[in-house]
Design a protein around this motif. Sequence first.
Motif, short mmCIF file in Angstrom:
data_model
loop_
_atom_site.label_atom_id
_atom_site.label_comp_id
_atom_site.label_asym_id
_atom_site.label_seq_id
_atom_site.Cartn_x
_atom_site.Cartn_y
_atom_site.Cartn_z
N ASP A 229 0.83 -1.21 0.00
CA ASP A 229 0.00 0.00 0.00
C ASP A 229 0.86 1.26 0.00
O ASP A 229 0.55 2.24 -0.67
N LEU A 230 1.95 1.22 0.76
CA LEU A 230 2.86 2.37 0.80
C LEU A 230 3.47 2.61 -0.58
O LEU A 230 3.51 3.75 -1.06
N ALA A 231 3.94 1.54 -1.22
CA ALA A 231 4.51 1.66 -2.56
C ALA A 231 3.47 2.20 -3.54
O ALA A 231 3.77 3.07 -4.37
N ASP A 232 2.25 1.70 -3.41
CA ASP A 232 1.17 2.15 -4.30
C ASP A 232 0.89 3.63 -4.10
O ASP A 232 0.70 4.38 -5.06
N ASP A 233 0.88 4.07 -2.85
CA ASP A 233 0.64 5.49 -2.57
C ASP A 233 1.77 6.36 -3.10
O ASP A 233 1.54 7.47 -3.60
N LEU A 234 3.00 5.88 -3.01
CA LEU A 234 4.14 6.65 -3.50
C LEU A 234 4.08 6.84 -5.01
O LEU A 234 4.36 7.93 -5.52
N VAL A 235 3.72 5.79 -5.76
CA VAL A 235 3.74 5.89 -7.22
C VAL A 235 2.47 6.52 -7.79
O VAL A 235 2.41 6.81 -8.98
N THR A 236 1.46 6.73 -6.93
CA THR A 236 0.25 7.41 -7.40
C THR A 236 0.14 8.83 -6.86
O THR A 236 -0.78 9.55 -7.22
N GLY A 237 1.09 9.22 -6.00
CA GLY A 237 1.07 10.59 -5.49
C GLY A 237 0.13 10.82 -4.33
O GLY A 237 -0.14 11.96 -3.96
N ARG A 238 -0.38 9.75 -3.73
CA ARG A 238 -1.29 9.93 -2.60
C ARG A 238 -0.54 10.17 -1.30
O ARG A 238 -1.12 10.53 -0.30
N GLN A 239 0.78 9.99 -1.32
CA GLN A 239 1.55 10.12 -0.09
C GLN A 239 2.76 11.01 -0.36
O GLN A 239 3.78 10.58 -0.86
N THR A 240 2.65 12.31 -0.06
CA THR A 240 3.74 13.22 -0.37
C THR A 240 4.20 14.04 0.82
O THR A 240 5.17 14.78 0.72
N SER A 241 3.53 13.95 1.96
CA SER A 241 3.92 14.70 3.14
C SER A 241 5.12 14.05 3.81
O SER A 241 5.10 12.87 4.15
N ALA A 242 6.18 14.83 4.01
CA ALA A 242 7.38 14.28 4.64
C ALA A 242 7.09 13.80 6.05
O ALA A 242 7.59 12.75 6.48
N ALA A 243 6.29 14.56 6.79
CA ALA A 243 5.98 14.17 8.17
C ALA A 243 5.18 12.87 8.21
O ALA A 243 5.47 11.97 9.01
N ALA A 244 4.17 12.76 7.34
CA ALA A 244 3.36 11.54 7.31
C ALA A 244 4.19 10.34 6.87
O ALA A 244 4.04 9.23 7.41
N LEU A 245 5.07 10.54 5.91
CA LEU A 245 5.93 9.45 5.45
C LEU A 245 6.86 8.97 6.56
O LEU A 245 7.09 7.77 6.72
N LYS A 246 7.36 9.92 7.33
CA LYS A 246 8.26 9.56 8.43
C LYS A 246 7.53 8.70 9.46
O LYS A 246 8.05 7.67 9.91
N ASP A 247 6.30 9.10 9.81
CA ASP A 247 5.51 8.33 10.78
C ASP A 247 5.17 6.95 10.23
O ASP A 247 5.25 5.94 10.94
N ARG A 248 4.78 6.93 8.98
CA ARG A 248 4.36 5.67 8.36
C ARG A 248 5.54 4.71 8.23
O ARG A 248 5.41 3.51 8.46
#
Length: 388
Positions: free
Chosen positions: A158-177
């Motif tokens: 799911d994380l990979a999918d969000d990265l390649v679709t642009g659904r996950q771009t917040s540095a803070a949220a990525l760090k937590d995740r």
Amino acid sequence: MGRLERAAVQQRLTDDREVVTERISAAIREQIPAYASLGETQRRETEAIVTWGVRRLLELWVTDTSLDEADLQRFRGIGAARGTDGRPLFAVLRAYRVAGVETSGLIGEAAADLTIDDALSLNRVMLASLDQLSEALFAGYTSATERLAADRAQVVRDLADDLVTGRQTSAAALKDRSAQLGITLPAALSITVVGSVAGEVTVGEVDGLAAAVAESSDEVLVLSTCRAGQGVLLHSGPIDLTATGQTAARRTCTVADVPLADLPATCTLAATAVRHAPAAAFAGRSLDEADALLVALLRGEPAVDPRTFASAALHPLLGRGQAHLLQGLDAYLSAGSSVEAGRALGLHAQSMRYRLRRARELTGRDLDSPWDHQLLRTACTIRGMDLE
């Protein structure tokens, strides 16, 4: 005020929904740090939820009803999404409280003749809705975090999918995740898109490739997912798919060191190349960024700047002290033979052969390959054009 008067207030706020959405969203960003650092995609998602939430609250106030099962299911889905992207639950719940306060103020401004009964009704609907949605959000959030612990492979996908679709771009949220998964994401990742000449690539095949890559190099982080019948590997360093059982039945394209924010566009570029490049382009190897950019230029999509392609194709020859090699390559491609190129440049045959040999070594391109020949000639032609 009666139902018709409340409906009139509802219509006024609906007509002015862009201003309403921006005011509530601004209040959330100002008061809650977790929302101030959201990326563009997540901000748009939040604004869409705000727009829907205000519309739904107004409907409940006008009709004096409560959230239904469809609403609660949607909030459970929102809670699950927040549990997956790492946004803290307390911040999510507070965002709805802030939105409620702002909405109350907006209704008061839009209704000059608001009565005590209207205010009490709004308060009742607001409190009941916050209670219901908080429970639904908590349920969805908890479900997602439990799934995170129980099915790590799916959550990583799911994380990979969000990265390649642009659904996950917040540095803070990525760090937590990432912390939840026990991994550290670098500022840039390489991306490899895998296709099959026999049909679609399955999730199992991609997971197998990712596992084999990870096993062959403990130091390389690998995330994988599937998109439109193609496999996508995100990796923190170089990988060798041939060493993991990669066969000629697969087509691949790798672009190295892509900033996280650029992964969606790069994935589209690489996926297009894997799907549409001629068979001769692969010739037992993986395509690279220059190959993908040429396919895009020839197809007319996705849109790319020709100068970007030329720089990618000729990059090894654009450094200091390499001008003579680029000159020799350009002359050869224009003349069609090393003899004619050497004559045009006034070079001894041995010097011309040296330049061509070094150009091959640095670019990794085989001048006897029709595809590589076309790529280099196109790149040199573009460099010789005035595109300003």
